[in-house]
Design a protein around this motif. Sequence first.
Motif, PDB file in Angstrom:
ATOM      1  N   PRO A 136      12.088  47.911 -22.561  1.00 27.80           N
ATOM      2  CA  PRO A 136      12.129  48.549 -23.885  1.00 27.80           C
ATOM      3  C   PRO A 136      13.166  47.931 -24.833  1.00 27.80           C
ATOM      4  CG  PRO A 136      11.867  50.208 -22.198  1.00 27.80           C
ATOM      5  CD  PRO A 136      12.088  48.922 -21.471  1.00 27.80           C
ATOM      6  N   HIS A 137      14.356  47.624 -24.328  1.00 33.04           N
ATOM      7  CA  HIS A 137      15.352  47.011 -25.212  1.00 33.04           C
ATOM      8  C   HIS A 137      14.958  45.582 -25.600  1.00 33.04           C
ATOM      9  CE1 HIS A 137      19.123  49.774 -24.621  1.00 33.04           C
ATOM     10  NE2 HIS A 137      18.101  50.376 -25.203  1.00 33.04           N
ATOM     11  N   GLU A 138      14.357  44.878 -24.675  1.00 32.49           N
ATOM     12  CA  GLU A 138      13.897  43.520 -25.016  1.00 32.49           C
ATOM     13  C   GLU A 138      12.812  43.579 -26.099  1.00 32.49           C
ATOM     14  OE1 GLU A 138      14.601  41.106 -20.804  1.00 32.49           O
ATOM     15  OE2 GLU A 138      12.807  42.341 -21.051  1.00 32.49           O
ATOM     16  N   GLU A 139      11.959  44.590 -26.007  1.00 37.43           N
ATOM     17  CA  GLU A 139      10.921  44.753 -27.044  1.00 37.43           C
ATOM     18  C   GLU A 139      11.578  44.985 -28.398  1.00 37.43           C
ATOM     19  OE1 GLU A 139       8.834  48.125 -25.566  1.00 37.43           O
ATOM     20  OE2 GLU A 139       7.375  46.957 -24.435  1.00 37.43           O
ATOM     21  N   LEU A 140      12.584  45.871 -28.393  1.00 33.08           N
ATOM     22  CA  LEU A 140      13.255  46.169 -29.669  1.00 33.08           C
ATOM     23  C   LEU A 140      13.956  44.939 -30.228  1.00 33.08           C
ATOM     24  CD1 LEU A 140      14.800  49.728 -29.125  1.00 33.08           C
ATOM     25  CD2 LEU A 140      12.880  49.071 -30.597  1.00 33.08           C
ATOM     26  N   ARG A 141      14.544  44.153 -29.335  1.00 38.43           N
ATOM     27  CA  ARG A 141      15.223  42.936 -29.819  1.00 38.43           C
ATOM     28  C   ARG A 141      14.196  41.959 -30.393  1.00 38.43           C
ATOM     29  NH1 ARG A 141      19.341  44.128 -25.864  1.00 38.43           N
ATOM     30  NH2 ARG A 141      18.135  43.195 -24.178  1.00 38.43           N
ATOM     31  N   GLU A 142      13.015  41.924 -29.777  1.00 40.44           N
ATOM     32  CA  GLU A 142      11.960  41.035 -30.289  1.00 40.44           C
ATOM     33  C   GLU A 142      11.488  41.516 -31.673  1.00 40.44           C
ATOM     34  OE1 GLU A 142       8.711  39.410 -27.661  1.00 40.44           O
ATOM     35  OE2 GLU A 142       7.466  40.489 -29.112  1.00 40.44           O
ATOM     36  N   ILE A 143      11.288  42.827 -31.787  1.00 38.89           N
ATOM     37  CA  ILE A 143      10.871  43.373 -33.087  1.00 38.89           C
ATOM     38  C   ILE A 143      11.944  43.061 -34.141  1.00 38.89           C
ATOM     39  CG2 ILE A 143      10.331  45.506 -34.373  1.00 38.89           C
ATOM     40  CD1 ILE A 143       9.173  46.651 -31.734  1.00 38.89           C
ATOM     41  N   ARG A 144      13.212  43.192 -33.734  1.00 40.60           N
ATOM     42  CA  ARG A 144      14.315  42.924 -34.663  1.00 40.60           C
ATOM     43  C   ARG A 144      14.285  41.467 -35.138  1.00 40.60           C
ATOM     44  NH1 ARG A 144      19.060  42.179 -36.724  1.00 40.60           N
ATOM     45  NH2 ARG A 144      20.280  43.985 -37.368  1.00 40.60           N
ATOM     46  N   MET A 145      14.083  40.574 -34.171  1.00 42.21           N
ATOM     47  CA  MET A 145      14.048  39.147 -34.481  1.00 42.21           C
ATOM     48  C   MET A 145      12.940  38.853 -35.503  1.00 42.21           C
ATOM     49  SD  MET A 145      14.093  36.243 -31.509  1.00 42.21           S
ATOM     50  CE  MET A 145      14.211  37.414 -30.172  1.00 42.21           C
ATOM     51  N   MET A 146      11.825  39.530 -35.356  1.00 50.76           N
ATOM     52  CA  MET A 146      10.703  39.323 -36.287  1.00 50.76           C
ATOM     53  C   MET A 146      11.051  39.936 -37.652  1.00 50.76           C
ATOM     54  SD  MET A 146       7.800  39.927 -37.963  1.00 50.76           S
ATOM     55  CE  MET A 146       7.111  41.567 -37.832  1.00 50.76           C
ATOM     56  N   VAL A 147      11.494  41.190 -37.627  1.00 46.23           N
ATOM     57  CA  VAL A 147      11.720  41.901 -38.891  1.00 46.23           C
ATOM     58  C   VAL A 147      12.828  41.245 -39.727  1.00 46.23           C
ATOM     59  CG1 VAL A 147      12.395  44.118 -39.934  1.00 46.23           C
ATOM     60  CG2 VAL A 147      10.872  44.092 -37.953  1.00 46.23           C
ATOM     61  N   GLU A 148      13.884  40.763 -39.064  1.00 49.77           N
ATOM     62  CA  GLU A 148      14.982  40.199 -39.870  1.00 49.77           C
ATOM     63  C   GLU A 148      14.555  38.924 -40.605  1.00 49.77           C
ATOM     64  OE1 GLU A 148      17.376  38.124 -36.081  1.00 49.77           O
ATOM     65  OE2 GLU A 148      18.296  39.720 -37.291  1.00 49.77           O
ATOM     66  N   ARG A 149      13.484  38.286 -40.119  1.00 51.87           N
ATOM     67  CA  ARG A 149      12.967  37.091 -40.801  1.00 51.87           C
ATOM     68  C   ARG A 149      11.853  37.395 -41.800  1.00 51.87           C
ATOM     69  NH1 ARG A 149      14.988  35.814 -36.074  1.00 51.87           N
ATOM     70  NH2 ARG A 149      15.930  33.753 -35.780  1.00 51.87           N
ATOM     71  N   LEU A 150      11.410  38.641 -41.813  1.00 48.04           N
ATOM     72  CA  LEU A 150      10.257  39.013 -42.627  1.00 48.04           C
ATOM     73  C   LEU A 150      10.599  39.014 -44.123  1.00 48.04           C
ATOM     74  CD1 LEU A 150       7.393  39.776 -41.770  1.00 48.04           C
ATOM     75  CD2 LEU A 150       8.072  42.180 -41.823  1.00 48.04           C
ATOM     76  N   GLU A 151       9.774  38.302 -44.896  1.00 49.07           N
ATOM     77  CA  GLU A 151      10.029  38.246 -46.346  1.00 49.07           C
ATOM     78  C   GLU A 151       8.785  38.620 -47.132  1.00 49.07           C
ATOM     79  OE1 GLU A 151      11.330  34.242 -46.759  1.00 49.07           O
ATOM     80  OE2 GLU A 151      13.199  34.650 -45.686  1.00 49.07           O
ATOM     81  N   ILE A 152       8.111  39.655 -46.673  1.00 49.12           N
ATOM     82  CA  ILE A 152       6.879  40.059 -47.350  1.00 49.12           C
ATOM     83  C   ILE A 152       7.180  41.153 -48.383  1.00 49.12           C
ATOM     84  CG2 ILE A 152       5.414  39.488 -45.369  1.00 49.12           C
ATOM     85  CD1 ILE A 152       5.297  42.586 -44.844  1.00 49.12           C
ATOM     86  N   THR A 153       6.172  41.427 -49.210  1.00 49.15           N
ATOM     87  CA  THR A 153       6.348  42.514 -50.188  1.00 49.15           C
ATOM     88  C   THR A 153       5.399  43.677 -49.883  1.00 49.15           C
ATOM     89  OG1 THR A 153       4.781  41.408 -51.653  1.00 49.15           O
ATOM     90  CG2 THR A 153       7.114  40.999 -52.057  1.00 49.15           C
ATOM     91  N   GLY A 154       4.723  43.599 -48.723  1.00 50.04           N
ATOM     92  CA  GLY A 154       3.805  44.672 -48.333  1.00 50.04           C
ATOM     93  C   GLY A 154       4.526  45.733 -47.508  1.00 50.04           C
ATOM     94  N   LYS A 155       3.763  46.401 -46.650  1.00 51.85           N
ATOM     95  CA  LYS A 155       4.325  47.494 -45.857  1.00 51.85           C
ATOM     96  C   LYS A 155       4.305  47.156 -44.377  1.00 51.85           C
ATOM     97  CE  LYS A 155       3.009  50.769 -49.341  1.00 51.85           C
ATOM     98  NZ  LYS A 155       1.909  51.561 -49.884  1.00 51.85           N
ATOM     99  N   LEU A 156       5.366  47.545 -43.720  1.00 47.17           N
ATOM    100  CA  LEU A 156       5.461  47.320 -42.275  1.00 47.17           C
ATOM    101  C   LEU A 156       5.232  48.664 -41.588  1.00 47.17           C
ATOM    102  CD1 LEU A 156       6.240  45.614 -39.761  1.00 47.17           C
ATOM    103  CD2 LEU A 156       8.628  46.154 -40.260  1.00 47.17           C
TER     104      LEU A 156
END
Length: 374
Positions: free
Chosen positions: A291-311
Amino acid sequence: MVASEMEKLRELSFEIGPIRPPSEGGSSSLLIRASRNCPWSLCKFCYGTPYNREKFQLRSVEEVKRDIDRAKEISELLKALAKKFGGLYRLSEIINPEFLYGKEISELDREELKNFESIVNVYSWLRAGARAAFIQDADSMILPTNMLIEVVSYLKQVFPSLERITCYARAKSLARKTLGELKELRKAGLSRLHVGLESGDDDVLKYVNKGVTSQELILASRKAKEAGFELSLYWMPGLGGKSMTKQHAINTAKVLNEVNPDFVRTRRFVPRKGTPLYEEWKRGTFELLSPHEELREIRMMVERLEITGKLCFDHFINPAYKTVLGIVWLFKQDYDGYKMPEEKARVLEIIDNGLKIDESLYVRAEELSQLSTL
Ligand code: SF4
């Protein structure tokens, strides 16, 4: 009089496929099945199991139009009944198997069940304002363009109240449509596409046999946006297992940034029985993230996200932990999720707080994989 309307209702059914995106369930979309099952059925994590791996079939335009006509008849009967009962919401008392057939739902035969599901779908759709429809099954973009245009146009003609018509689309099929064809479809009334991106990383895409590359995903998605479609792209944290977690997160963000979809919908990877990836996990050749590895993976993706839509995190399989009062989902589950970039910091904060919660309290993908409702 009511008896005769109920009698007519019991005679009207149309075909409904097994699944639709949760957001279409949330808006109680009218479900119209233009094809059956998945034409690919080879993604390792899915394998067409939601459709029992049954063979892909196109339905004829006549058949689909007949279904639309039946849905119309059902809606007219329900409206007439609503007038007599004092409103649509009061019909909930009679739309149940006991009242309709004098049986429990588990006792209904195939035809009765089909009839019941048809009535329930139209009823929920009416109650939600009759605004959205979803064209089933797994890849409506594989339909010949003229056929899909005919279905969508007829749907709009019969139900002018429709504001949104959506479908699932495989990126490969989307890529095969010309920009002109997509514009025609858009003009006919198809308005939103749900596309399984899963990952923006080519190694992960190849490993799970998605049958499409990141470049094809980008080109197909951009073309859809250029044609004027609203685009929902689904990504799957955990799909690269432990060995590809970093590249999965980084390259998924890259592809999403290149496309800038209207919605990014998160579906955490959970091994599904009957699929090759489930077998690989059982054999120990695929390692699930903790579970923590999943959250770290989601974090890694989200911190790079530069979209203007909705997550969005609009599915119950997304990260959740157990408390004495029950399960608590880390992210909000609604279909509009978090607006980017305004709420990006908020999402990162939620993840950081989530990482402070003891890992043993989380609902693990292993547990979810045993659910029959998956
Ligand atoms: S294309 Fe979609 S439905 Fe078909 S196997 Fe892949 S994930 Fe499943």
